[in-house]
Design an enzyme around this catalytic site. Sequence first.
Site, PDB file in Angstrom:
ATOM      1  N   CYS A  26       0.711  -1.153   0.113  1.00  0.00           N
ATOM      2  CA  CYS A  26       0.018   0.027   0.053  1.00  0.00           C
ATOM      3  C   CYS A  26       0.961   1.391  -0.071  1.00  0.00           C
ATOM      4  CB  CYS A  26      -0.932  -0.035   1.307  1.00  0.00           C
ATOM      5  SG  CYS A  26      -1.870  -1.343   1.595  1.00  0.00           S
ATOM      6  N   GLY A  52       1.410   0.046  -4.931  1.00  0.00           N
ATOM      7  CA  GLY A  52       0.285  -0.995  -5.171  1.00  0.00           C
ATOM      8  C   GLY A  52      -0.361  -0.666  -6.443  1.00  0.00           C
ATOM      9  N   ASN A 127      -1.249   1.498   5.505  1.00  0.00           N
ATOM     10  CA  ASN A 127       0.031   1.041   5.031  1.00  0.00           C
ATOM     11  C   ASN A 127       0.406   0.008   6.001  1.00  0.00           C
ATOM     12  OD1 ASN A 127       3.485   1.608   3.924  1.00  0.00           O
ATOM     13  ND2 ASN A 127       2.305  -0.199   3.329  1.00  0.00           N
ATOM     14  N   GLY A 128       0.920  -1.558   5.579  1.00  0.00           N
ATOM     15  CA  GLY A 128       1.456  -2.101   6.847  1.00  0.00           C
ATOM     16  C   GLY A 128       0.575  -3.465   7.027  1.00  0.00           C
ATOM     17  N   TYR A 267      14.305  -2.265  -2.300  1.00  0.00           N
ATOM     18  CA  TYR A 267      13.372  -2.361  -3.321  1.00  0.00           C
ATOM     19  C   TYR A 267      12.244  -1.514  -3.307  1.00  0.00           C
ATOM     20  CZ  TYR A 267      10.166  -5.147  -6.338  1.00  0.00           C
ATOM     21  OH  TYR A 267       9.344  -5.386  -7.461  1.00  0.00           O
TER      22      TYR A 267
END
Length: 493
Positions: A26, A52, A127-128, A267
């Site tokens: 996300c 995302g 997010n997570g 990344y």
Amino acid sequence: MTDLSTSSDQHDDAFDPEADRLREECGVFGIFGHPDAAAVTALGLHALQHRGQEAAGIVAFDGSRFNSERRLGLVSDHFSKASTIARLPGDAAVGHVRYSTTGETILRNVQPLFAELDTGGIAVAHNGNLTNGLTLRRSLIRDGAIYQSTSDTEVILHLVARSRKHRVIERFIEALRELEGAYALVVLSNKMLIGARDPLGIRPLVLGELDGKFLLASETCALDIIGARFVRDVENGEIVVITETGVESLRPFPKVQARPCIFEYIYFARPDSVVHGRSVYETRKAMGAELARETPVEADVVIPVPDSGVPAAIGYARASGIPFELGIIRNHYVGRTFIQPTQSTRELGVRLKHSANRSVVAGKSIVLIDDSIVRGTTSVKIVRMMREAGAREVHFRISSPPIKHPDYYGIDTPEREKLLAATHTLEEMRDYIGCDSLAFLSVEGTYRAMGEERRDPIRPQFTDHCFTGDYPTYLTDVSGETRSQLSLLAETG
């Protein structure tokens, strides 16, 4: 943010060049007090699209009501249209882009999630991943909660709703006290925009300013695209409250050492972002340079696997003195989810995204640079492509340590038995991939590339569990079960 639903491995029967990659789930964005809040949020989500690509959503508040637009697909598929933005009036908005981790992507799971509470509406973008999300979900359902999604993010809404505190921010803090795992949250109520990071700061969140108005975003690249000023990182365990009067910082948790996710540097983050004061691009080049020093090899050219391996390959080439060349050309106009229906055409799938530059490869001994190996299926096909293009030798170098452990904090990783490095020795991996030599950057080398020494191998300063198995939080939902089994429990429990 993860889905708590039944899952199936969608990648075993079909080769998708992007399937054998780690996925960040996300990206979040929010702005308060700006007259073009929804349009600015859409632009911010464009910059966060790499985090995302399966769905996007925006919730805006116009002073009297909340308006929501949530869609499957890319941001540009829907939120580039003036008609869509016109349906999102108001000077405050939150947005979200997502991947799903298990099961199919369905509209009810697309964020921001919204609910009407007795204190007014509230929209949450996350997010997570909550490592006790399933446990909390089952407890809340037993107490009578009715869920509309299979996302662990909805747990937060229910916890806020059941709180008996009077103020929204007090309810929010009380909810956070029950959470385990990783979260960067952007929350919109009718009076404020709230940002929060988990006590370890595993997932990123930054504070910015545009035209005198404050905003929150997962990465600095989202600020750059709209011309916003970077103010600072939201710190680990911090809650920032943005209202008409400015920004207030709250710290309801005991101060602990930050443990940001090391994969943001390797990344996930965009190369032009700055994460916790470090240029992602420069860090990835430094990782390539460390890789060259740790694993030298005699070769003619250094070739990146595009696009993820490019910065590290530049660093490797400079440190080794071996020329950098684009030996693989990426086609950017092929959809990510392209899957051919037959095995024979499926095997050609890698060539839709990547093709060999024969003039660079033929007759050469090459150093092939990538940032990670997950299952190894794409690596096999890339190496084979290089040999078919005439490479004399293929030396594969990976600018991160071997991934031996699954993630539970917001990265879509396979179960441990499907991680190549978890089930094979280095020589077995080399043989499986088909290269002449294979080497990874060490954990210590990764830290050195970031200008750090791994001061305490038991409690390092980054979240690096995918390499070391050192999970920095409780994993309440895991309890020795696989994630797919846990997802099934969520559906039946």
